[in-house]
Motif scaffolding. Structure first.
Motif, mmCIF file in Angstrom:
data_model
loop_
_atom_site.group_PDB
_atom_site.id
_atom_site.type_symbol
_atom_site.label_atom_id
_atom_site.label_comp_id
_atom_site.label_asym_id
_atom_site.label_seq_id
_atom_site.Cartn_x
_atom_site.Cartn_y
_atom_site.Cartn_z
ATOM 1 N N CYS A 152 -4.378 -19.690 4.934
ATOM 2 C CA CYS A 152 -5.423 -19.183 4.030
ATOM 3 C C CYS A 152 -6.473 -20.282 3.827
ATOM 4 O O CYS A 152 -6.141 -21.392 3.421
ATOM 5 N N CYS A 208 -5.621 -14.207 -2.541
ATOM 6 C CA CYS A 208 -6.794 -14.938 -3.053
ATOM 7 C C CYS A 208 -8.078 -14.120 -3.077
ATOM 8 O O CYS A 208 -8.993 -14.432 -3.831
ATOM 9 N N ARG A 215 -2.519 -12.450 -6.529
ATOM 10 C CA ARG A 215 -1.259 -12.920 -7.122
ATOM 11 C C ARG A 215 -1.229 -12.663 -8.620
ATOM 12 O O ARG A 215 -0.160 -12.681 -9.227
ATOM 13 N N CYS A 275 -6.779 -15.108 2.256
ATOM 14 C CA CYS A 275 -5.611 -14.220 2.243
ATOM 15 C C CYS A 275 -5.716 -13.192 1.117
ATOM 16 O O CYS A 275 -6.500 -13.341 0.187
HETATM 17 ZN ZN LIG Z 1 -4.869 -17.477 -0.188
#
Ligand SMILES: [Zn+2]
Length: 246
Positions: free
Chosen positions: A220, A165, A188, A162
């Protein structure tokens, strides 16, 4: 003992039977435990054969694999297809009901497509390079050659890494954004990343697939332990997206 199912995630797609395998439901040893489907990663060949047989039994048809090279070649699995020959390609299309297409991944996107009106299905290996080089557009063109219409095509993007990440160098993020702006994202922690799912939606819409017919919010692979992840461990197995015409 009832063996674990090789099916980890089964979204729906009109005109097709589709599922994604995961780590469970196979016989491979660490670090390929347990349902690795790839022969090129160093796993025992007989274990891979058994794992593939379990998936074929589940889908009720022989599996067709290709040797994936992050390219844009599309293999047309027609009546003359020789299952003993493994072609180099990163996508497959077919109108056949008696075979299932299986595309292997571990972080890259497995993308499954179906035109239920025309009776055409496809499976695509779309990593960063293939996506930016146009593998999805090439697949839609091959589906169209078999009678499909982009406006009728339904798509599901399978388990993959995802955007929160998938950290990449800033330059790579910018270069990708020049081809598909929707790929530019941040992790993130706020560092540059790629959103391959959004890029896939953008590429598909550019090729004429209505956005409402695209499902692109899968688990993910790096975060969800049901799936193999190459970023999680370079020495690991591959799971598959499987599609068979209904
Ligand atoms: Zn992820």
């Amino acid at each position: 003992v009832i063996p674990a199912s090789p099916v980890a995630w089964a979204p729906s797609l009109d005109g097709a039977q589709v599922f994604f395998t995961g780590r469970d439901g196979g016989c491979s040893q660490e670090p390929f435990d347990a349902a690795n489907l790839a022969r090129h990663v160093g796993d025992r060949d007989e274990d891979v054969t058994e794992n593939r047989a379990a998936v074929a039994a589940r889908v009720g048809a022989p599996l067709v694999f290709v040797e994936q090279v992050h390219g844009t070649e599309v293999a047309v699995v027609d009546e003359d297809w020789d299952p003993g020959v493994v072609t180099t390609a990163d996508a497959m299309v077919t109108t056949r009901r008696d075979v299932a297409l299986a595309i292997m991944v571990a972080d890259c996107m497995p993308v499954l497509l179906s035109d239920p009106s025309a009776g055409v299905v496809a499976a695509v290996h779309a990593g960063r390079r293939g996506l930016l080089d146009g593998v999805l557009g090439c697949t839609l063109a091959a589906m169209t050659d078999l009678g499909a219409h982009a406006a009728d095509v339904q798509v599901v993007v399978g388990p993959s890494i995802c955007p929160r990440c998938y950290e990449v160098p800033g330059q790579m993020c910018e270069d990708s954004g020049r081809v598909l702006p929707a790929t530019m994202s941040t992790t993130r922690t706020g560092t540059p990343s790629l959103d391959l799912r959004a890029g896939a939606v953008q590429a598909l819409v550019r090729s004429g697939v209505p956005a409402r017919q695209i499902t692109a919010d899968p688990p993910c692979t790096l975060e969800d332990e049901r799936f193999f992840s190459y970023r999680g461990a370079h020495r690991t197995g591959r799971f598959a997206g499987v599609v068979r015409r209904a």
